[in-house]
Every structure is written in C-alpha cells, then in structure tokens.
Design a protein around this motif. Structure first.
Motif, short mmCIF file in Angstrom:
data_model
loop_
_atom_site.label_atom_id
_atom_site.label_comp_id
_atom_site.label_asym_id
_atom_site.label_seq_id
_atom_site.Cartn_x
_atom_site.Cartn_y
_atom_site.Cartn_z
N GLU A 292 9.18 -0.59 -6.38
CA GLU A 292 7.89 -1.45 -6.34
C GLU A 292 7.24 -1.22 -5.38
O GLU A 292 5.19 -0.91 -5.91
N ALA A 293 7.55 0.15 -4.98
CA ALA A 293 6.31 0.87 -4.05
C ALA A 293 5.25 1.69 -5.51
O ALA A 293 4.55 1.67 -5.34
N LEU A 294 6.03 2.57 -6.63
CA LEU A 294 4.79 3.11 -6.92
C LEU A 294 4.25 2.10 -8.14
O LEU A 294 2.87 2.45 -7.94
N ALA A 295 4.28 1.07 -7.68
CA ALA A 295 3.91 -0.14 -8.61
C ALA A 295 2.57 -0.33 -7.81
O ALA A 295 1.95 -0.42 -8.36
N ALA A 296 2.88 -0.39 -6.49
CA ALA A 296 2.24 -0.54 -5.92
C ALA A 296 0.86 0.37 -5.58
O ALA A 296 -0.47 0.41 -5.18
N LEU A 297 1.55 1.35 -5.42
CA LEU A 297 0.62 2.42 -5.46
C LEU A 297 -0.70 2.97 -6.77
O LEU A 297 -1.67 3.10 -6.84
N GLU A 298 0.40 2.14 -8.40
CA GLU A 298 -0.47 2.32 -9.27
C GLU A 298 -1.93 1.26 -9.90
O GLU A 298 -2.65 1.60 -10.19
N ARG A 299 -1.38 0.49 -8.97
CA ARG A 299 -2.56 -1.26 -8.51
C ARG A 299 -3.41 -1.04 -8.15
O ARG A 299 -4.62 -0.81 -7.93
N ALA A 300 -3.30 -0.14 -6.66
CA ALA A 300 -4.77 0.52 -5.95
C ALA A 300 -5.06 1.42 -6.73
O ALA A 300 -6.56 1.23 -6.56
N LEU A 301 -4.61 2.56 -7.61
CA LEU A 301 -5.66 3.34 -8.21
C LEU A 301 -6.57 3.23 -9.04
O LEU A 301 -7.22 3.24 -9.60
N ARG A 302 -5.39 1.84 -10.05
CA ARG A 302 -6.29 0.93 -10.87
C ARG A 302 -7.05 0.58 -10.32
O ARG A 302 -8.03 0.49 -11.40
N HIS A 303 -6.97 -0.16 -9.61
CA HIS A 303 -8.98 -0.49 -9.09
C HIS A 303 -9.15 0.41 -8.33
O HIS A 303 -9.32 -0.05 -7.40
N GLY A 304 -10.25 0.65 -8.24
CA GLY A 304 -10.69 1.81 -8.04
C GLY A 304 -11.32 1.45 -6.62
O GLY A 304 -11.14 3.10 -5.81
N ASP A 305 -12.01 0.42 -6.11
CA ASP A 305 -12.43 -0.32 -5.48
C ASP A 305 -11.07 -0.48 -3.53
O ASP A 305 -11.77 -0.83 -3.09
N GLY A 306 -10.37 -0.97 -5.11
CA GLY A 306 -8.95 -1.74 -3.78
C GLY A 306 -9.29 -2.69 -4.07
O GLY A 306 -8.20 -3.80 -3.43
N GLU A 307 -10.36 -3.73 -4.47
CA GLU A 307 -10.74 -4.63 -4.57
C GLU A 307 -9.55 -4.78 -5.15
O GLU A 307 -9.10 -4.70 -6.70
N ALA A 308 -8.91 -6.83 -5.40
CA ALA A 308 -7.77 -7.69 -6.08
C ALA A 308 -7.39 -6.37 -6.44
O ALA A 308 -6.04 -7.08 -7.05
N ALA A 309 -6.72 -5.69 -5.65
CA ALA A 309 -5.31 -5.21 -5.66
C ALA A 309 -4.27 -5.90 -5.33
O ALA A 309 -4.14 -6.77 -4.34
N ALA A 310 -3.06 -6.78 -5.79
CA ALA A 310 -2.16 -7.81 -6.07
C ALA A 310 -1.08 -6.91 -4.71
O ALA A 310 -0.77 -6.35 -3.89
N ALA A 311 -0.70 -8.69 -4.31
CA ALA A 311 0.90 -7.96 -3.33
C ALA A 311 1.64 -7.66 -3.20
O ALA A 311 2.27 -7.33 -4.24
N VAL A 312 2.22 -6.49 -2.54
CA VAL A 312 2.89 -5.42 -2.37
C VAL A 312 4.24 -6.76 -3.41
O VAL A 312 4.99 -7.36 -2.25
N GLY A 313 5.23 -5.78 -4.07
CA GLY A 313 6.33 -6.31 -4.64
C GLY A 313 6.55 -7.02 -5.95
O GLY A 313 6.94 -7.47 -6.56
N GLY A 314 4.61 -7.69 -6.49
CA GLY A 314 4.16 -7.90 -7.73
C GLY A 314 4.19 -7.21 -8.94
O GLY A 314 4.49 -5.78 -9.35
N GLY A 315 4.82 -7.64 -10.01
CA GLY A 315 5.19 -6.21 -10.62
C GLY A 315 5.91 -5.49 -10.66
O GLY A 315 5.93 -4.34 -11.98
N SER A 316 7.09 -5.15 -10.45
CA SER A 316 7.75 -4.45 -9.48
C SER A 316 8.95 -4.41 -10.84
O SER A 316 9.41 -3.24 -11.63
N SER A 317 8.99 -5.38 -11.70
CA SER A 317 10.58 -4.45 -13.11
C SER A 317 9.71 -4.05 -14.14
O SER A 317 10.47 -3.50 -14.38
N THR A 318 8.35 -4.31 -14.95
CA THR A 318 8.02 -3.89 -15.55
C THR A 318 7.64 -2.26 -14.93
O THR A 318 8.36 -1.20 -15.80
#
Length: 538
Positions: free
Chosen positions: A492-518
């Motif tokens: 789940e931590a890795l998913a949150a890190l990848e979301r923050a990297l995918r949204h280049g300016d950090g906006e619209a980053a999902a809350a931690v814990g979402g999408g961890s199963s994927t």
C-alpha cells in the motif's frame, strides 16, 4: 656692370636649390646649408651693387672728360661721392654676411671644422641605422608574439576538443555500461567464479568507492569480465566468514529483479572473499541527499557526470524502485534487514519517465547490500527472524527491532519510511524522526496549518509540492507507526508513492490505502508493481 650681378645671382640660386635637393643629409645639415646659401646670396648681392655703382661712376667720369663738357663736373663729383659712400656702407655688411659661408666656399675658419661635420653626419647616420634596426627588431618581436599567441590558442582549442571528445566517449561508454547493467538486472547472466590471484592482483590498482559493515567496495577492471569496464568488487573485511559471502551470492541469484543490484561474479576463497556487481556510477541516494565533501569525492571517483543533488521526482522515483525491490524480496521470503539510503544506488544514466505532469528525467535505482538478507528457515510465510547480530544503521533502526531483536517485513519497511522522510527534509537520518515527530503526527491527523516546519524544509530541500508532501508524510507515518499491527503494509505504501509520482505536481493524489490490492497483485505477478508510471526505452 650688369653682367656680374646676373652671374652672381644665377650662381647663388643654383647653390641654394642644389643644397635643398640633397635629401640624403640629415635635417640639421640641410638647415645649415640653407643658412649658408642665404648668406652667400646676401654677400653676392652686396658685391654686385658695389660693382655697379663703381662702374657707373667711372664710366660717367671718363665720358665727361672725353667730351670736355666741364659744366657737368659737379655732377661727376657728386656721383663719385655717392659711389664711394655706397661702397663704404656695403663693405662691412658684405664682410659680416660672407663670414658664416666661408666654410662652404672652402675657406675654413679653423682647422678641423670639416672633420667634425663629417663625424656628426656619420654619427647621425649611425643613429638612424640603429633606430631602424630597433624598429625592425620590435616588428619581429611583435610578429613572434602574435605567432606564439596563435600557437597557444590553437593548442588550447585542440586540448578542449580532445577533452570534449574524451568526455563524450566516456559518457557514451558509461551509458553503454549502464544499459548493460539494466539488461543484466532484468536478464541475470550466470555469475563468474573468480580466482583469488586475479582478485588480489586487480585490487592492487583499485579505487575505493565505499565502505560498510560487511566490507570495502572497490572500482576495478577484471579480465574475467570483458566488456564491462570497471565493476564494483565488495571485498569482505577481515573476520567475515566466507560463508556469509556465499550466502549473499545465493540470495542475489534467487532474488534477481530489475531494481536489485545484479550479480556478475564472486570469489569464495577465504583470502579474497568478495562479490562482483555492476558499478553504479550515480552513487547512493544518501550521497545525493546530503552532498557532504566525502559524498562529492565518492561521486567523483565513481565517474558521475550529472548534476549533484536530485529533484523531487528523482528522489521519489528512486524510493519507488527501492520499495519495488524490497517487495520482491519479501515475496521470495527474504528479509533485507538493512534498508537505508546508502543501500539505494543510482545507475547515473537519466531515463525519460512518463507521468501525468509530463515527461520527467530520472535515474533507475537498485537495492544493494543484500549480504545481511536472511531467508526464513523452512520457507514459512510468517517472515520473522531473530537476529544473531546487530544489523542496523543509526537513524534507520526500528524501535520494534531494538526491543525484540526480531526482523520482519515491517522492520524492513521502516527503513523505506525513514528514507522517505530523509528525502523530504534533506537532512541526515540521525535524530531525524524525533526532530519532525510532531509535524508528521499533526500532518497525518490532518490538523489545519500543521507541519509548517517540515513543509518549509521540503521546499528548501527539493521544491517539493505541498500537496505531494502532505500525502507522503502520511506514508511516513504509516510505515513508522509505533504499533506494528497498525503499520501500513509495504504494497500500500508503494501504491501511494507511485500515485504521488504519477501526479507530477502532487495534486489529486488519492488518499493512502486506496488501490493497494492492485499494486500488490501486480507486484506479485511481475515483480515490478503495476503503477501507471511507465519508463520509456528501458
């Protein structure tokens, strides 16, 4: 009476123009010649006037006596008196005017006067020759200086071109080796077993590029690994059992991954026990975060040619790679037991990374130093081992491990959390958690206006966007929570890190814990974590 006057005038004019026409004489001599000519002109004019007056007087006197007209006798007497008076007046002037020119007429005033003039003329000519020679020497000196300056400029230009060509060739060679290292990580080659003599002979001319609790790392070329150039040889310290080296070799063989440092060779001889891996020219993440004098020296020895220091996408990308590698080790029932920024190595070659904020240029990171990694006995999935010796670094030691001496997935993930906090704040790990503990807690709970000190440090360290910083602080809090059962799982931590990297300016980053199963399922299937963050060209 008239003819002598004309003759004298013609001779004087001839002498005057002939003296002015002699261009070979010095200026001083020409001036004397003109003065002498003018004096002769005045003297000859006076002589002519006296001769004319005298002749006229004598002619008139004779004529009157011949004719016999004595009535004109007073006129004759008056003419004679006038002629005599004129002669008396002009004679002194003629004598004074002719005096300066007697030398020109050959009548020297004193003995040796002509020799002195010749000597002066010769001296003047010698001075002229010396001046001309000096001017010629100056021209030759200036010409020689110009030629020397041009030769030096050409030499500098050739040296600059040579250095540029050498730098270009070195950069191309480094990129080729890094591409080869990335290919070796994804398609592991068979490790080469090295002899002790080859290793010891190569280490004599090796350059030390790192040191740790397990051994010393050298950059060296090995004949048994042609085409690799310089490789990293980690030689075990004295007192380290060679069996530990072979255990690391076994772990590297089993846990090959695109973000795990690839194994190229090893030596099991006790006197030269070592492992050989690809040389990471980008140094460690720790070196780039702190940029101490020792860190800059290591980067120079490694041959790193990029800009020291990392942008926030490069820091976050390196942490994502390290988290993927650690998750891969956990999936293969292996604990790393020493996760820290010094064990996250960068390849030194920038790669394009496609994100929603545009294309970013990042380095690929590799998790290294799996010599402390330990496999769970019997292959149990509980993944908790009791440490036989202390394997941790200051600031990265999990309090749970310090109390229980037990390693687990959570204690490994704790190292990722501290590394992330270190990348955000840009300070060393010692005392880092306690320094920003209140900021992390308040920001994780979502308090208004919380974490101003940490946000300011993040902006100063790498211009981290505030939205991305707030989301990543939640990841730090989840990985470093005091209660082990409440900690955030690494997938789940890795998913949150990848979301923050995918949204280049950090906006619209999902809350931690979402999408961890994927992310977890993707990591289990492919070992790389499906993230939506795509590398372009390897």
């Amino acid at each position: 009476a008239v003819l002598p006057v004309m003759a004298y005038a013609f001779s004087v004019l001839w002498r005057l123009f002939s003296e002015q026409g002699r261009r070979g004489r010095p200026h001083r001599l020409r001036r004397k010649a003109r003065e002498g000519a003018m004096a002769l002109l005045f003297a000859d004019a006076a002589d002519g006037l006296m001769g004319f007056a005298t002749g006229l007087t004598l002619t008139l006197t004779c004529w009157f006596f011949i004719v016999g007209r004595l009535a004109f006798t007073p006129f004759v007497c008056i003419s004679f008196v006038i002629a005599t008076a004129t002669t008396a007046m002009l004679w002194p002037l003629d004598a004074r005017a002719a005096e300066p020119a007697r030398g020109e007429r050959g009548r020297r005033r004193r003995r040796g006067g002509g020799a002195e003039a010749d000597a002066e003329a010769e001296a003047a000519r010698e001075c002229a020759r010396l001046e001309e020679r000096a001017r010629q020497e100056q021209r030759e000196a200036r010409r020689a200086e110009a030629q020397a300056a041009k030769a030096a400029k050409d030499a500098r230009r050739r040296e600059a071109e040579r250095r540029a060509a050498a730098a270009k060739a070195a950069a191309a060679e480094a990129n080729r080796q890094m591409a080869k290292a990335r290919d070796a990580a994804e398609n592991p080659p068979a490790p080469v077993e090295l002899g002790a003599e080859e290793v010891l002979s190569a280490l004599e001319a090796a350059v030390e590029v790192g040191r740790g609790g397990f051994g010393v790392v050298y950059a060296v070329e090995l004949p048994s690994l042609p085409g690799w150039g310089r490789v990293a040889v980690k030689r075990a310290l004295s007192g380290v059992d060679a069996r530990e080296v072979m255990a690391e070799v076994s772990n590297l063989r089993r846990c090959a991954h695109r973000n795990v440092l690839p194994l190229l060779g090893y030596c099991g001889a006790p006197q030269a026990a070592c492992i050989v891996t690809a040389l990471m020219r980008g140094g460690s993440l720790d070196d780039h975060l702190l940029l101490s004098p020792d860190a800059r020296l290591r980067l120079q020895r490694l041959g790193f040619r990029g800009s020291p220091g990392l942008s926030w996408p490069q820091r976050l990308s390196a942490l994502c790679d390290a988290a993927r590698a650690l998750e891969h080790l956990h999936l293969n029932l292996i604990l790393h037991r020493d996760v820290k920024t010094a064990n996250i190595l960068l390849d030194g070659a920038l790669l394009p990374l496609q994100t929603r904020g545009g294309e970013r240029r990042v380095y690929r990171a590799f998790l290294s130093d799996v010599g402390h990694a330990k496999e769970r006995a019997g292959g149990s999935t509980a993944m908790a081992t009791r440490a036989t010796s202390a394997f941790y670094s200051a600031g990265f030691a999990d309090p749970i491990y310090v109390d229980s001496s037990q390693h687990s997935r959570a204690t490994d993930a704790y190292g990722i959390g501290i590394s992330l906090l270190m990348a955000l704040a840009g300070v060393e790990s010692r005392g880092l958690k306690s320094a920003f503990e209140d900021d992390v807690m308040d920001m994780a709970e979502g308090a208004d206006g919380a974490g101003k000190r940490l946000l300011s440090a993040a902006r100063q360290a790498a211009a981290w966007p505030e939205a991305a910083t707030r989301e990543l602080v939640k990841v730090v809090h989840g990985l470093c929570y005091e209660r082990k059962s409440r900690r955030l799982p690494l997938p789940e931590a890795l998913a949150a890190l990848e979301r923050a990297l995918r949204h280049g300016d950090g906006e619209a980053a999902a809350a931690v814990g979402g999408g961890s199963s994927t992310s977890s399922s993707g990591s289990a299937a492919g070992g790389s974590g499906s993230s939506g963050v795509r590398f372009k060209g390897g």
